[in-house]
Design a protein around this motif. Structure first.
Motif, short mmCIF file in Angstrom:
data_model
loop_
_atom_site.label_atom_id
_atom_site.label_comp_id
_atom_site.label_asym_id
_atom_site.label_seq_id
_atom_site.Cartn_x
_atom_site.Cartn_y
_atom_site.Cartn_z
N GLY A 47 0.82 -1.21 0.00
CA GLY A 47 0.00 0.00 0.00
C GLY A 47 0.85 1.26 0.00
O GLY A 47 0.56 2.22 -0.72
N TRP A 49 3.97 1.44 -1.06
CA TRP A 49 4.69 1.42 -2.33
C TRP A 49 3.90 2.17 -3.40
O TRP A 49 4.47 2.80 -4.28
CB TRP A 49 4.89 -0.04 -2.72
CG TRP A 49 5.72 -0.36 -3.90
CD1 TRP A 49 5.26 -0.76 -5.12
CD2 TRP A 49 7.15 -0.38 -4.00
NE1 TRP A 49 6.31 -1.01 -5.97
CE2 TRP A 49 7.48 -0.80 -5.30
CE3 TRP A 49 8.17 -0.08 -3.10
CZ2 TRP A 49 8.79 -0.92 -5.73
CZ3 TRP A 49 9.48 -0.21 -3.54
CH2 TRP A 49 9.78 -0.62 -4.84
N ASN A 50 2.57 2.07 -3.32
CA ASN A 50 1.68 2.67 -4.31
C ASN A 50 1.05 3.99 -3.87
O ASN A 50 0.27 4.58 -4.61
CB ASN A 50 0.56 1.68 -4.66
CG ASN A 50 1.07 0.50 -5.43
OD1 ASN A 50 1.58 0.64 -6.53
ND2 ASN A 50 0.96 -0.69 -4.85
N ARG A 52 0.50 7.87 -3.11
CA ARG A 52 0.88 9.11 -3.80
C ARG A 52 0.60 10.31 -2.90
O ARG A 52 -0.36 11.04 -3.14
CB ARG A 52 0.12 9.21 -5.11
CG ARG A 52 0.43 8.08 -6.09
CD ARG A 52 -0.51 8.07 -7.30
NE ARG A 52 -0.79 9.39 -7.81
CZ ARG A 52 -0.13 9.98 -8.82
NH1 ARG A 52 0.83 9.35 -9.43
NH2 ARG A 52 -0.46 11.19 -9.21
N ASP A 58 4.16 7.71 -7.14
CA ASP A 58 4.46 6.74 -6.10
C ASP A 58 5.84 6.11 -6.30
O ASP A 58 6.47 6.27 -7.36
CB ASP A 58 3.37 5.66 -6.03
CG ASP A 58 3.10 4.96 -7.36
OD1 ASP A 58 4.02 4.81 -8.18
OD2 ASP A 58 1.94 4.56 -7.56
N ALA A 60 6.54 3.02 -6.62
CA ALA A 60 6.46 2.00 -7.68
C ALA A 60 6.80 2.61 -9.05
O ALA A 60 7.55 2.02 -9.82
CB ALA A 60 5.06 1.39 -7.70
N PHE A 61 6.24 3.78 -9.33
CA PHE A 61 6.53 4.43 -10.61
C PHE A 61 8.02 4.69 -10.77
O PHE A 61 8.62 4.38 -11.80
CB PHE A 61 5.77 5.75 -10.77
CG PHE A 61 6.33 6.58 -11.89
CD1 PHE A 61 6.03 6.29 -13.21
CD2 PHE A 61 7.21 7.63 -11.64
CE1 PHE A 61 6.59 7.03 -14.25
CE2 PHE A 61 7.76 8.38 -12.66
CZ PHE A 61 7.45 8.07 -13.98
N ALA A 95 1.40 2.26 -13.84
CA ALA A 95 0.45 1.31 -13.28
C ALA A 95 0.74 1.05 -11.80
O ALA A 95 1.87 1.24 -11.34
CB ALA A 95 0.51 -0.01 -14.06
N GLU A 96 -0.26 0.62 -11.09
CA GLU A 96 -0.09 0.30 -9.68
C GLU A 96 0.83 -0.91 -9.54
O GLU A 96 0.69 -1.90 -10.27
CB GLU A 96 -1.44 0.02 -9.04
CG GLU A 96 -1.36 -0.18 -7.55
CD GLU A 96 -2.72 -0.21 -6.90
OE1 GLU A 96 -3.07 -1.25 -6.34
OE2 GLU A 96 -3.42 0.82 -6.97
N GLY A 97 1.75 -0.82 -8.60
CA GLY A 97 2.64 -1.93 -8.33
C GLY A 97 1.90 -3.07 -7.66
O GLY A 97 1.01 -2.84 -6.84
N ILE A 98 2.25 -4.30 -8.02
CA ILE A 98 1.56 -5.45 -7.44
C ILE A 98 2.48 -6.37 -6.63
O ILE A 98 2.01 -7.21 -5.88
CB ILE A 98 0.82 -6.27 -8.51
CG1 ILE A 98 1.79 -6.72 -9.62
CG2 ILE A 98 -0.33 -5.47 -9.10
CD1 ILE A 98 1.19 -7.69 -10.60
#
Length: 172
Positions: A47, A49-50, A52, A58, A60-61, A95-98
């Motif tokens: 959470g 990690w993603n 903003r 974020d 992740a980006f 995109a959102e990191g998974i």
């Protein structure tokens, strides 16, 4: 108090002395990126990690962007153009990191591959003309090598700052 060699930043450890200065600086940038991102961002939850904070990009980006932009910039440094896979990956950087471990593994792999590619450019004329993007904007091999190092560090700093903001929100 003097730091021991292991705690110094990679550019102060005397490594890669057999490599010309510009190429060496790029390799050190890659090493510091992997170390700093693992240290400052590796312990975040998915959470976080993603997250903003304040609408900034974020973590992740930034991690994905570093891995993929290094590949793109070195393609230009090698005198090439982007392929369809590189273009497709560019479109998914936001995109959102998974899976944090997979994204850090992608980063490590990309930086290891990039280091080999930088080494392969040793001996090339740093003033050799190169072009970037569809518009074929003019630069040089040396300009691209310097840019890949500074661009990497710029995004490392943004990722770390975002991680710190996320951690502050956790406490506050």
């Amino acid at each position: 108090m003097m730091a021991n060699a292991e705690t110094r930043e990679s550019w102060l450890r005397g490594t890669h002395q057999e490599i010309p200065a510009v190429h060496r600086a790029v390799l050190h940038s890659f090493e510091m990126a992997e170390q700093d991102l693992s240290r400052w961002c590796g312990e975040l939850s998915l959470g976080e990690w993603n997250l903003r904070p304040g609408g900034v990009a974020d973590v992740a980006f930034h991690v994905r962007h570093i891995a993929r932009s290094v590949d793109r910039l070195l393609t230009y440094a090698e005198g090439g153009s982007l392929n369809q896979e590189q273009t497709a990956k560019l479109k998914t950087e936001g995109a959102e990191g998974i899976a944090i471990d997979k994204e850090l593994a992608e980063l490590r792999s990309a930086l290891e591959n990039a280091a080999q590619r930088v080494r392969a450019l040793i001996g090339e004329d740093l003033e050799a003309p190169r072009v970037v993007g569809r518009e074929r904007l003019p630069t040089s091999l040396g300009g691209l090598l310097v840019h890949v190092a500074e661009h990497t560090q710029r995004h490392v700093g943004q990722a770390i700052t975002t991680a710190k903001l996320v951690r502050a929100a956790r406490v506050g």
